[in-house]
Design an enzyme around this catalytic site. Structure first.
Site, PDB file in Angstrom:
ATOM      1  N   ASP A 106       0.830  -1.215   0.000  1.00  0.00           N
ATOM      2  CA  ASP A 106       0.000   0.000   0.000  1.00  0.00           C
ATOM      3  C   ASP A 106       0.867   1.268   0.000  1.00  0.00           C
ATOM      4  OD1 ASP A 106      -2.295   1.458   0.007  1.00  0.00           O
ATOM      5  OD2 ASP A 106      -2.806   1.087   2.115  1.00  0.00           O
ATOM      6  N   SER A 116      -8.424  -5.406   4.250  1.00  0.00           N
ATOM      7  CA  SER A 116      -9.001  -5.057   2.950  1.00  0.00           C
ATOM      8  C   SER A 116      -9.325  -6.287   2.089  1.00  0.00           C
ATOM      9  CB  SER A 116      -8.072  -4.115   2.180  1.00  0.00           C
ATOM     10  OG  SER A 116      -7.882  -2.922   2.879  1.00  0.00           O
ATOM     11  N   ASN A 141     -10.655  -3.048  -6.727  1.00  0.00           N
ATOM     12  CA  ASN A 141      -9.849  -2.053  -7.459  1.00  0.00           C
ATOM     13  C   ASN A 141     -10.451  -1.648  -8.810  1.00  0.00           C
ATOM     14  OD1 ASN A 141      -6.579  -3.245  -6.294  1.00  0.00           O
ATOM     15  ND2 ASN A 141      -7.884  -1.617  -5.481  1.00  0.00           N
TER      16      ASN A 141
HETATM   17  C1  FPP Z   1      -1.790   0.244  -3.420  1.00  0.00           C
HETATM   18  O1  FPP Z   1      -1.380   1.568  -3.527  1.00  0.00           O
HETATM   19  C2  FPP Z   1      -1.269  -0.578  -4.471  1.00  0.00           C
HETATM   20  C3  FPP Z   1      -2.013  -1.157  -5.462  1.00  0.00           C
HETATM   21  C4  FPP Z   1      -3.464  -1.017  -5.600  1.00  0.00           C
HETATM   22  C5  FPP Z   1      -1.407  -1.965  -6.495  1.00  0.00           C
HETATM   23  C6  FPP Z   1      -0.144  -2.683  -6.135  1.00  0.00           C
HETATM   24  C7  FPP Z   1       0.521  -2.954  -7.395  1.00  0.00           C
HETATM   25  C8  FPP Z   1       1.849  -2.911  -7.612  1.00  0.00           C
HETATM   26  C9  FPP Z   1       2.880  -2.726  -6.564  1.00  0.00           C
HETATM   27  C10 FPP Z   1       2.316  -3.104  -8.976  1.00  0.00           C
HETATM   28  C11 FPP Z   1       2.829  -4.475  -9.196  1.00  0.00           C
HETATM   29  C12 FPP Z   1       1.775  -5.454  -9.347  1.00  0.00           C
HETATM   30  C13 FPP Z   1       1.894  -6.566 -10.082  1.00  0.00           C
HETATM   31  C14 FPP Z   1       0.791  -7.528 -10.065  1.00  0.00           C
HETATM   32  C15 FPP Z   1       3.051  -6.852 -10.938  1.00  0.00           C
HETATM   33  P1  FPP Z   1      -2.483   2.700  -3.612  1.00  0.00           P
HETATM   34  O2  FPP Z   1      -2.647   3.079  -5.039  1.00  0.00           O
HETATM   35  O3  FPP Z   1      -3.729   2.243  -2.946  1.00  0.00           O
HETATM   36  O4  FPP Z   1      -1.789   3.844  -2.801  1.00  0.00           O
HETATM   37  P2  FPP Z   1      -2.511   4.966  -1.919  1.00  0.00           P
HETATM   38  O5  FPP Z   1      -3.226   4.232  -0.810  1.00  0.00           O
HETATM   39  O6  FPP Z   1      -1.347   5.780  -1.430  1.00  0.00           O
HETATM   40  O7  FPP Z   1      -3.415   5.716  -2.839  1.00  0.00           O
END
Ligand code: FPP
Length: 254
Positions: free
Chosen positions: A22, A197, A70
């Protein structure tokens, strides 16, 4: 870390670590960059973490790449995340395969763009025989949806007359997409948020939870080692009594 330290700390676990990666969005926003840059850096952090895991005695990593929830993000962000999967598989699959990594993809294939579903199936097929390390990527995954699918499988078996006994935990477990993986020892969530989550709801039953303030794109060997050290200092009891309490009872009985 010296070879001796590695030898003495290995074996204490955790063997299977699950990661809620996250904070990509916040990492980018704090730098005035588009969120996709945070996700891209998140892929780099994932590479660093996979590389660091075996030296800590970990032989299975499960990462939350994309949840069933998502899809409600703006279309361009969803499309960026799908693009990252294409490029991650394109650039890393050969290396992972050569390193003996088996890749499993947890979650529903239905609903994925056709080319992603094909990439996923090919990745799983190509690495199925690898035994050195297990990488499970949860993609279009939700813990509740996975439990629903496992329950549906049991209902289908019962309807076909192939479930001659009362349902056991093993029966349900066998229908989960994590079936066959070692038990989850440790779940880590980055960015300071403290919730699951909808990740690994069944599997989390006796996992230790560690929450770290670091944003996912900054993650790597050092942060993983810190989480492992926190885990090793914990007393896992699985609903039993602490070891010291048992000793106190014995002393009192003498
Ligand atoms: C959460 O950060 C992260 C995700 C929803 C996606 C995680 C994906 C990656 C690390 C890319 C690699 C994945 C694969 C399958 C190769 P957020 O966007 O919720 O961050 P925030 O809470 O700060 O908005």
């Amino acid at each position: 870390m010296s070879a001796e330290t590695v030898a003495t700390t290995r074996g204490k676990g955790p063997r299977h670590v699950a990661l809620i990666m996250d904070g990509n969005g916040r990492w980018a926003e704090r730098r005035g960059l588009p969120r996709v840059v945070g996700h891209r850096e998140g892929v780099q952090a994932l590479r660093r973490t996979i590389k660091a895991a075996p030296d800590l005695g970990i032989d299975c990593l499960t990462v939350f790449g994309f949840s069933t929830e998502n899809w409600s993000r703006p279309a361009d962000e969803v499309s960026d995340l799908m693009g990252l999967v294409r490029s991650f598989v394109g650039s890393d699959l050969k290396k992972l395969d050569q390193a003996g990594v088996q890749v499993r993809v947890l979650g529903r294939r239905k609903g994925l763009p056709v080319d992603i579903a094909r990439i996923v199936d090919q990745t799983v097929r190509q690495t199925a025989g690898n035994k050195r390390f297990l990488l499970q990527v949860a993609f279009n995954y939700g813990g509740r949806a996975d439990l629903v699918d496992a329950a549906q499988r049991l209902a289908d078996l019962a309807r076909a007359g192939q479930l001659p006994h009362e349902i056991t935990e093993d029966d349900l477990n066998a229908g989960l997409s994590t079936s066959g993986a070692p038990p989850v020892d440790l779940i880590i969530r980055t960015s300071g948020e403290q919730r699951l989550s909808n990740f690994l709801l069944w599997e989390a039953a006796y996992a230790e939870l560690v929450f770290q303030d670091i944003l996912w794109p900054d993650y790597g060997a050092e942060a993983l080692a810190e989480a492992v050290a926190i885990y090793r200092a914990r007393d896992r009891r699985y609903g039993g009594r602490p070891a010291e309490a048992d000793n106190l009872v014995k002393v009192a009985a003498v």
